[in-house]
Design a protein around this motif. Sequence first.
Motif, short mmCIF file in Angstrom:
data_model
loop_
_atom_site.label_atom_id
_atom_site.label_comp_id
_atom_site.label_asym_id
_atom_site.label_seq_id
_atom_site.Cartn_x
_atom_site.Cartn_y
_atom_site.Cartn_z
N TYR A 120 -7.28 18.44 36.09
CA TYR A 120 -8.45 19.26 36.45
C TYR A 120 -9.18 19.74 35.20
O TYR A 120 -10.41 19.71 35.14
CB TYR A 120 -8.00 20.45 37.29
N CYS A 123 -11.15 16.95 33.87
CA CYS A 123 -12.28 16.69 34.75
C CYS A 123 -13.44 17.64 34.43
O CYS A 123 -14.60 17.22 34.33
CB CYS A 123 -11.86 16.83 36.21
N CYS A 127 -16.87 16.20 33.04
CA CYS A 127 -17.94 16.24 34.04
C CYS A 127 -18.88 17.43 33.87
O CYS A 127 -20.06 17.34 34.22
CB CYS A 127 -17.35 16.25 35.45
N LYS A 128 -18.39 18.54 33.35
CA LYS A 128 -19.21 19.75 33.18
C LYS A 128 -18.98 20.35 31.79
O LYS A 128 -18.54 21.49 31.66
CB LYS A 128 -18.91 20.78 34.26
N VAL A 216 -8.41 12.63 42.61
CA VAL A 216 -9.79 13.09 42.77
C VAL A 216 -10.40 13.42 41.41
O VAL A 216 -11.55 13.07 41.11
CB VAL A 216 -9.84 14.33 43.70
N SER A 217 -9.61 14.09 40.55
CA SER A 217 -10.11 14.47 39.22
C SER A 217 -10.48 13.25 38.40
O SER A 217 -11.56 13.18 37.79
CB SER A 217 -9.04 15.30 38.48
N TYR A 218 -9.58 12.26 38.40
CA TYR A 218 -9.86 11.07 37.59
C TYR A 218 -10.94 10.19 38.22
O TYR A 218 -11.62 9.44 37.51
CB TYR A 218 -8.57 10.28 37.36
N TRP A 219 -11.12 10.28 39.52
CA TRP A 219 -12.23 9.57 40.15
C TRP A 219 -13.55 10.15 39.65
O TRP A 219 -14.48 9.40 39.32
CB TRP A 219 -12.14 9.68 41.66
N HIS A 220 -13.65 11.48 39.59
CA HIS A 220 -14.86 12.12 39.06
C HIS A 220 -15.04 11.80 37.58
O HIS A 220 -16.18 11.61 37.12
CB HIS A 220 -14.78 13.64 39.27
N SER A 223 -16.27 8.20 37.31
CA SER A 223 -17.66 8.12 37.78
C SER A 223 -18.62 8.67 36.73
O SER A 223 -19.70 8.11 36.50
CB SER A 223 -17.82 8.91 39.09
N THR A 224 -18.22 9.75 36.06
CA THR A 224 -19.07 10.35 35.02
C THR A 224 -19.13 9.47 33.79
O THR A 224 -20.20 9.28 33.19
CB THR A 224 -18.54 11.75 34.63
#
Length: 310
Positions: A120, A123, A127-128, A216-220, A223-224
């Motif tokens: 997390y 992520c 991502c942010k 889910v974290s690694y998917w985001h 994707s980023t």
Amino acid sequence: MGEENQTYVTEFVFLSLSQDPQTQVLLFFLFLIIYLLTVLGNLLIIVLIPTDSRLHTPIYFFLINLSFADLSFSTTTVPQVLIHFLVKQETISFAGCSTQIVVLLLVGCTECALLAVMSYDRCVAVCKPLHYSTIMTHWVCVQLAIGSWTSGAFVSLVDTTFTLHLPYRGKNIINHVFCEPPALLKLASADTYSTEMAIFAMGVDILLAPGSLILVSYWHIISTVIQMQSGEGRLKVFSTCGSHLMVIVLFYGSAIFAYMRPNSRIMNERDKMISVFYSAVTPMLNPIIYSLRNKDVKGALRRMTAKYPF
């Protein structure tokens, strides 16, 4: 002799990985090297990170917790395995077996939660990045670490209570190299269905739920990264994430295989090797994958050796 006349077990006997003396010597040195690398790698992280202000970031805060869990995880099992390679009768008292299960589950389940927390953190960082410092504050990190250890303690309490509540009479030979619930349940002198269901439920909480968060974290993250303009940046993130995912898949995969499948009455050699893998090999790999390949950690190590030359 009827079951009601059998005495309660006071000690357990392990079956070694090999009965051949020469193979046992080779295994002794192999496990000794693995354990020494585990201790040195994790102790280095535990000592290095607090002493270098450049490493006072959330990810390294979680790494200290992970290293402490890895060190405890390995120390709970490997020294005993090493001793048993050198003696003829590989035994452990019931109290010692109980203690081993408590500690093993505590630090093992805590590690499951920590790996999810670290995914997390990565992520949010990828991502942010502009909001990272406001999301991952020191207090949030402390809460996540406390939550990880608390969840590990809760699962350990439940699994241990259900496992040790069962009666153990007569049979005391464990076809394993250390004590853990799946191996011990095979010796119980009562129906183990409710205990198996409790362990399965705890497995869902501490294995499948954090594992889903990691995916889910690694998917985001992926994707980023795909949308990044810099090819060098994509390669760097993919390299780092790939290494992390490799360790996670190995640890979670072996733990899920051990704790979340029907409890057959026979513990085979494959089961023993899988348990040995996640209890001995993974704690050795974690400091290498997560820290010692990292340029920030390498820089901190160079500064420490320059400041305190040996």
